[in-house]
Structure formats: C-alpha cells, structure tokens
Design an enzyme around this catalytic site. Structure first.
Site, PDB file in Angstrom:
ATOM      1  N   LYS A 224       3.590  41.967  79.127  1.00 20.96           N
ATOM      2  CA  LYS A 224       3.763  42.366  77.711  1.00 20.96           C
ATOM      3  C   LYS A 224       2.437  42.894  77.172  1.00 20.96           C
ATOM      4  CE  LYS A 224       3.492  39.075  74.411  1.00 20.96           C
ATOM      5  NZ  LYS A 224       2.444  39.323  73.412  1.00 20.96           N
ATOM      6  N   ASN A 225       1.346  42.198  77.481  1.00 18.56           N
ATOM      7  CA  ASN A 225       0.063  42.515  76.859  1.00 18.56           C
ATOM      8  C   ASN A 225      -0.664  43.681  77.516  1.00 18.56           C
ATOM      9  OD1 ASN A 225       0.628  40.570  75.032  1.00 18.56           O
ATOM     10  ND2 ASN A 225      -0.768  39.042  75.863  1.00 18.56           N
TER      11      ASN A 225
ATOM     12  N   ARG B 235       1.900  42.331  65.118  1.00 15.10           N
ATOM     13  CA  ARG B 235       0.518  42.696  64.814  1.00 15.10           C
ATOM     14  C   ARG B 235      -0.074  43.604  65.900  1.00 15.10           C
ATOM     15  NH1 ARG B 235      -3.642  40.717  66.356  1.00 15.10           N
ATOM     16  NH2 ARG B 235      -4.628  40.718  64.335  1.00 15.10           N
TER      17      ARG B 235
ATOM     18  N   CYS C 212      -0.955  35.260  61.865  1.00 16.02           N
ATOM     19  CA  CYS C 212       0.291  34.675  62.374  1.00 16.02           C
ATOM     20  C   CYS C 212       0.054  33.162  62.447  1.00 16.02           C
ATOM     21  CB  CYS C 212       0.636  35.267  63.738  1.00 16.02           C
ATOM     22  SG  CYS C 212      -0.491  34.751  65.013  1.00 16.02           S
TER      23      CYS C 212
ATOM     24  N   ARG D 297      -6.272  36.106  62.620  1.00 14.61           N
ATOM     25  CA  ARG D 297      -6.229  37.328  63.433  1.00 14.61           C
ATOM     26  C   ARG D 297      -6.867  38.536  62.712  1.00 14.61           C
ATOM     27  NH1 ARG D 297      -1.892  36.483  67.149  1.00 14.61           N
ATOM     28  NH2 ARG D 297      -2.868  38.045  68.479  1.00 14.61           N
ATOM     29  N   PRO D 298      -8.132  38.461  62.300  1.00 11.52           N
ATOM     30  CA  PRO D 298      -8.771  39.593  61.607  1.00 11.52           C
ATOM     31  C   PRO D 298      -8.925  40.813  62.525  1.00 11.52           C
ATOM     32  CG  PRO D 298     -10.404  37.949  62.165  1.00 11.52           C
ATOM     33  CD  PRO D 298      -9.071  37.357  62.530  1.00 11.52           C
ATOM     34  N   ILE D 299      -9.301  41.953  61.926  1.00 11.52           N
ATOM     35  CA  ILE D 299      -9.498  43.181  62.719  1.00 11.52           C
ATOM     36  C   ILE D 299     -10.876  43.795  62.463  1.00 11.52           C
ATOM     37  CG2 ILE D 299      -7.056  43.840  62.955  1.00 11.52           C
ATOM     38  CD1 ILE D 299      -7.597  45.679  60.435  1.00 11.52           C
ATOM     39  N   ASP D 300     -11.796  42.970  61.991  1.00 11.28           N
ATOM     40  CA  ASP D 300     -13.126  43.493  61.634  1.00 11.28           C
ATOM     41  C   ASP D 300     -13.848  44.140  62.825  1.00 11.28           C
ATOM     42  OD1 ASP D 300     -12.993  40.666  62.389  1.00 11.28           O
ATOM     43  OD2 ASP D 300     -15.182  40.737  62.320  1.00 11.28           O
TER      44      ASP D 300
ATOM     45  N   ASP E 205      -3.424  31.920  76.307  1.00  9.15           N
ATOM     46  CA  ASP E 205      -1.961  32.108  76.322  1.00  9.15           C
ATOM     47  C   ASP E 205      -1.266  31.173  77.293  1.00  9.15           C
ATOM     48  OD1 ASP E 205      -1.998  35.720  75.795  1.00  9.15           O
ATOM     49  OD2 ASP E 205      -2.364  34.024  74.477  1.00  9.15           O
TER      50      ASP E 205
ATOM     51  N   ARG F 284      10.534  37.705  71.888  1.00  6.84           N
ATOM     52  CA  ARG F 284       9.501  38.718  71.639  1.00  6.84           C
ATOM     53  C   ARG F 284       8.645  38.917  72.888  1.00  6.84           C
ATOM     54  NH1 ARG F 284       5.849  38.174  66.504  1.00  6.84           N
ATOM     55  NH2 ARG F 284       4.935  39.809  67.757  1.00  6.84           N
TER      56      ARG F 284
HETATM   57  C1  EPZ Z   1      -4.534  39.533  72.577  1.00  7.76           C
HETATM   58  O1  EPZ Z   1      -4.497  39.352  71.170  1.00  7.76           O
HETATM   59  C2  EPZ Z   1      -3.167  39.102  73.079  1.00  7.76           C
HETATM   60  N1  EPZ Z   1      -2.121  39.922  72.494  1.00  7.76           N
HETATM   61  C3  EPZ Z   1      -2.919  37.633  72.714  1.00  7.76           C
HETATM   62  O2  EPZ Z   1      -1.677  37.257  73.305  1.00  7.76           O
HETATM   63  C4  EPZ Z   1      -4.026  36.785  73.343  1.00  7.76           C
HETATM   64  O3  EPZ Z   1      -3.854  35.449  72.961  1.00  7.76           O
HETATM   65  C5  EPZ Z   1      -5.397  37.299  72.868  1.00  7.76           C
HETATM   66  O4  EPZ Z   1      -5.537  38.704  73.178  1.00  7.76           O
HETATM   67  C6  EPZ Z   1      -6.549  36.550  73.531  1.00  7.76           C
HETATM   68  O5  EPZ Z   1      -6.460  36.683  74.914  1.00  7.76           O
HETATM   69  C7  EPZ Z   1      -1.909  41.166  72.990  1.00  7.76           C
HETATM   70  O6  EPZ Z   1      -2.595  41.611  73.902  1.00  7.76           O
HETATM   71  C8  EPZ Z   1      -0.783  41.943  72.388  1.00  7.76           C
HETATM   72  P1  EPZ Z   1      -8.379  38.929  70.355  1.00  7.76           P
HETATM   73  P2  EPZ Z   1      -5.723  39.919  70.256  1.00  7.76           P
HETATM   74  O7  EPZ Z   1      -8.694  40.111  69.523  1.00  7.76           O
HETATM   75  O8  EPZ Z   1      -6.194  41.200  70.799  1.00  7.76           O
HETATM   76  C9  EPZ Z   1     -10.901  37.046  66.860  1.00  7.76           C
HETATM   77  C10 EPZ Z   1       0.450  36.273  73.398  1.00  7.76           C
HETATM   78  O9  EPZ Z   1       0.842  35.099  73.303  1.00  7.76           O
HETATM   79  N2  EPZ Z   1     -11.035  38.434  66.384  1.00  7.76           N
HETATM   80  O10 EPZ Z   1      -8.979  38.819  71.720  1.00  7.76           O
HETATM   81  O11 EPZ Z   1      -5.272  39.866  68.848  1.00  7.76           O
HETATM   82  C11 EPZ Z   1      -9.473  36.525  66.676  1.00  7.76           C
HETATM   83  O12 EPZ Z   1      -9.314  35.999  65.390  1.00  7.76           O
HETATM   84  C12 EPZ Z   1      -0.615  36.803  72.443  1.00  7.76           C
HETATM   85  O13 EPZ Z   1       0.863  37.089  74.259  1.00  7.76           O
HETATM   86  C13 EPZ Z   1     -11.879  38.688  65.293  1.00  7.76           C
HETATM   87  O14 EPZ Z   1     -12.492  37.769  64.742  1.00  7.76           O
HETATM   88  O15 EPZ Z   1      -6.802  38.784  70.514  1.00  7.76           O
HETATM   89  C14 EPZ Z   1      -9.359  35.457  67.723  1.00  7.76           C
HETATM   90  O16 EPZ Z   1      -9.898  34.252  67.232  1.00  7.76           O
HETATM   91  C15 EPZ Z   1      -1.040  35.762  71.431  1.00  7.76           C
HETATM   92  N3  EPZ Z   1     -11.994  39.961  64.844  1.00  7.76           N
HETATM   93  C16 EPZ Z   1     -10.246  35.988  68.858  1.00  7.76           C
HETATM   94  O17 EPZ Z   1     -11.064  37.020  68.287  1.00  7.76           O
HETATM   95  C17 EPZ Z   1     -11.321  41.015  65.422  1.00  7.76           C
HETATM   96  O18 EPZ Z   1     -11.489  42.168  64.980  1.00  7.76           O
HETATM   97  C18 EPZ Z   1      -9.475  36.592  70.020  1.00  7.76           C
HETATM   98  O19 EPZ Z   1      -8.707  37.623  69.494  1.00  7.76           O
HETATM   99  C19 EPZ Z   1     -10.475  40.734  66.521  1.00  7.76           C
HETATM  100  C20 EPZ Z   1     -10.354  39.444  66.987  1.00  7.76           C
END
Ligand code: EPZ
Length: 419
Positions: free
Chosen positions: A22-23, A93, A117, A122-125, A306, A398
C-alpha cells in the site's frame, strides 16, 4: 457497523501470498502526475486507499482504471489540474503526496491541509520546507496549502526528521526541478526505493534512494512506463504473526525477505522459528511458545512502527515482560486498551508499553481505531479462547487486501458481516 467474528485457538497452517505494498502504491500513483503517456502498474493491492488515490488522479484530469484487481492503467496528458479536492485529501492523508508532483508539473498546487488522524497530528512542515527550498512560494489559507513556482531549482535540502512522506514528496518534486537536488537525512523505507526505481524507469535521474542521501538531476519530462509494485512488508509481517500467535506453521510467498529483516530478527529473538526459504518466501513455525522481547520503533531499517500493534498482540502471550517504545507517532497505543479487554496485561506510560505475558486471553467485542490496531485485534482474536467480534472493518479495508480471506485460507474461523 461492519464487523467480523473469529473463533479463536485454531492453529493456522498453509501457504499464503502477500499483496503489493500500500505504502509504495500510493506515492507511485501520485508520481504518475509527473509523467506523459500511458502507465501500467501491476501487483497493486486492491484497497480503499488505492481507490481513493485513483479518484484523486481522475479529479486532477488523468484517466485511471483498474484492469483487474491488481493492475491499474493510467493515461496522463500534458495538462493537469492543480487543485486537489478537499473530500479526497481528508479521506486519506496520503493524498498529500500529490502536492509535489502537481507543483513540479504545473507550477501551481492547491492542496487541502491533510488532517491528523488517531495515531497523531501528522504535520507536513518538513514537506513544505523542502518545497520552499526548491523555490516555491507557500501560502496557507482557508485550510489549503497553495504552492507556486515559475520553476523549481535544485538545491541541498536537509530533512529535520527522516519523514517517509516528505522524502517522497520532495523527491518527486526534485525530478523536474532545474539542476541538481541533494536531499539529506532521508527516510530509507523500501517503498521509497520502489518509488525512486519507478521514477528512474520513466526517465528521472535519481541515485541514493533507499539510503539517507538522495541525489537528483532534474529532467524536463518523464514518460509513461510499466512497473510492478514492491511486496507489502507490513501485510507479510502481519501474516507471519498470525502463524506465530496460533502456534501454527505458515509460509508467506511473494514477499521481499530483506525488507522483513527487523521483523524476522525480533521474532527469532523471541524464540519463534522463522525460515527464509528464498528471497520471496518465508516460513514461520511456532510450536513451542515464545518469550518476551523489547523493541523501539524506528525509521527503516529499524523496527517498523506499522508492525508495533501486531507485535504487541503477539507479546501479550509471551513468557515474561516485554517493553515497547513507540518513537515515531505520539498516540499509537490505542489498540492496547482493546487488547486489555481481552485479558492482556499491559501498562502504558507515555512512549512506553509494558506487556506482562499471560497464559491466555479471552474473546471479546472490540472496536478498530486505526488500520494496524485492527490487525492487532484480529491477531489477538485468532489466539483468544472463545469468540471475538471486531467492529469497524472500514479501517481494515483501507490498508489490507482481503486479510480475513487470507487468514481463512490458512484455516482461521472468521466470518465477515458487511455493513
Ligand atoms: C508513512 O506515513 C506511512 N504511510 C505510514 O503508514 C507509516 O507509519 C509512516 O510513514 C512511518 O513509517 C504511507 O506511506 C502512506 P512520516 P508518513 O512522515 O509519511 C512526523 C500505515 O499504517 N512528521 O514518516 O505520514 C510525523 O508527525 C501508515 O500504513 C513531521 O513532524 O510518516 C511522525 O511523527 C500509518 N513533519 C513522523 O514524522 C512532517 O512534515 C513520521 O512521519 C512529516 C512528518
């Protein structure tokens, strides 16, 4: 509400195939926005989230259709709309992955801020900081992120945290930027490697994807290609734990055993027999029980967050006390309270979960809060005495391609009651 019932304590055995990841499928689908021509994706898992991303591509002006449950054809013209619909981004998201490609392809992207969620804000900064460093103007108003750039210019970008999504979004944007882009402190998940391979197949010039430093030489266009999505290491790990928690003998095919190393190592440390029969086949054989283990969730190649919920389900029946530290998300222990209702002995303290193994757990009515928590509850139901009813299957659908059916094929007594 949709539900399923499980009659527990049935030893699973047999062989089951894992689906595509999926990811990996979600960012790869988003990357088709960058391309011109026809793209064929195979080994695509049949999931609600994939359907949502396909709806997103259609909303942006691409043609996309399933050719059979696991292959998708996409046709991309030159023009792509630049506004991503609110209802799709809030539904998933990961839709925010379209921001980088739309920006790179059209010079203007208007994408709703993705909500948080249940597992975290889940910020995007980190995504936005990377886009700005590539030369985009970023404006947030009325719940939308508006990104604008006459052209993106390659530069050196250091990620504050190895975010999977930010690494993918910025890598996609960098493909069509002018000049060279260096991204440091990248996430190294296998899904990023797969995305980079897909982009290179279409004419991008990326190296280092799957390591902490990615180097991109910008090109002017990308062409449509055919690509098979990498196996889903999280689904495979979930199926492996289903074999272990029932004292069964389960072989999972269509995997990439190298991507499963942290999970295999941890299961072996607990005393569970895991054989790597070939690069694409692993066998779990647990007839003598297993012991407690400790782990921190970490960015790849560390233990994947995960798989944290599924591993917790396994450890509730281990001999001894296990300690889990969740370092990635701030609220990813919600499955613990539902597992406690089945008799698990778990103590939570901020990032830590202390699991005191018990001899047995009993079936109960439980509710899914998020995708991987749902998998954990089903795994616990497989091992519990009596019947377990799991509510809220929409979360499961999902992200898992027919998990109940796959478990039934291994001998699980699971009955689904759709909405
Ligand atoms: C991906 O989410 C996966 N989703 C998640 O899988 C997975 O848990 C995660 O990576 C970590 O491995 C997809 O690939 C669709 P991150 P993502 O950005 O990209 C912080 C599942 O169950 N962060 O690596 O959203 C964030 O808050 C899902 O399949 C910021 O602070 O994860 C988190 O604490 C759940 N600022 C950490 O980084 C940002 O701009 C990891 O988030 C982005 C992230």
């Amino acid at each position: 509400m949709s539900k399923l019932t499980i009659l527990g304590q049935n030893r699973l055995s047999g062989t089951v195939a894992a689906s595509g990841a999926k990811n990996a499928a979600l960012p790869i689908l988003a990357a088709t926005i960058l391309m011109e021509g026809e793209i064929t994706l195979t080994n695509v898992p049949h999931l609600m989230d994939v359907l949502t991303m396909i709806r997103m591509l259609k909303a942006l002006g691409l043609r996309a259709e399933y050719h059979h449950p696991n292959s998708v054809k996409i046709w991309n013209q030159k023009k792509v709309r630049h506004i991503a619909p609110y209802e799709l981004v809030t539904a998933m998201r990961a839709s925010f992955f379209v921001a980088g490609p739309i920006l790179a392809k059209t010079g203007l992207a208007k994408v709703p801020l993705p909500g948080g969620c249940t597992i975290g804000t889940r910020p995007i900064d980190i995504h936005l900081k990377g886009f700005k460093q590539l030369g985009a103007q970023c404006h947030i108003e009325h719940g939308f992120v508006e990104l604008q750039a006459k052209k993106l210019v390659g530069t050196r970008i250091h990620l504050d945290f190895p975010s999977v999504g930010a690494t993918e979004n910025i890598m996609m944007a960098g493909c069509l930027a002018e000049g060279e882009t260096l991204i440091e402190n990248c996430a190294q998940e296998p899904e990023i490697t797969d995305l980079g391979d897909f982009l290179n197949l279409s004419g991008a010039q990326i190296s280092g994807h799957g390591t902490a430093t990615i180097h991109i030489k910008g090109v002017t266009s990308l062409k449509g290609v055919t690509h098979s999505v990498v196996p889903d290491r999280i689904e495979a790990g979930t199926l492996m734990i289903a074999g272990a928690i029932t004292g069964g003998d389960v072989t999972v095919t269509h995997v990439n055993a190298e991507h499963l190393s942290p999970v295999i190592d941890k299961m072996r440390e607990a005393g569970i027999e895991v054989e790597i029969l070939s690069l694409d086949t692993v066998r779990v054989n647990n007839c003598k029980g297993y012991s407690a283990v400790n782990f921190d969730t970490l960015p790849f190649p560390g233990f994947p967050t995960d798989m944290q919920a599924q591993m917790m389900a396994l450890l509730i029946l281990a001999k001894g006390t296990s300690v889990i530290k969740e370092t990635i998300f701030e609220n990813r222990f919600m499955h613990a309270t539902e597992l406690m209702r089945m008799g698990a002995n778990i103590h939570l303290d901020s990032q830590f979960a202390f699991i005191n193994g018990v001899d047995k757990i009993s079936g109960a009515e439980v509710k899914i809060t998020d995708l991987r928590a749902g998998a954990a509850l089903i795994l616990a139901g497989l091992a519990a005495e009596g019947s377990t009813t799991v509510y809220g299957l929409k979360h499961l659908r999902r992200g898992y391609d027919n998990l109940p059916e796959k478990l039934r094929s291994l001998g699980a007594h699971i009955v689904e009651y759709p909405d």
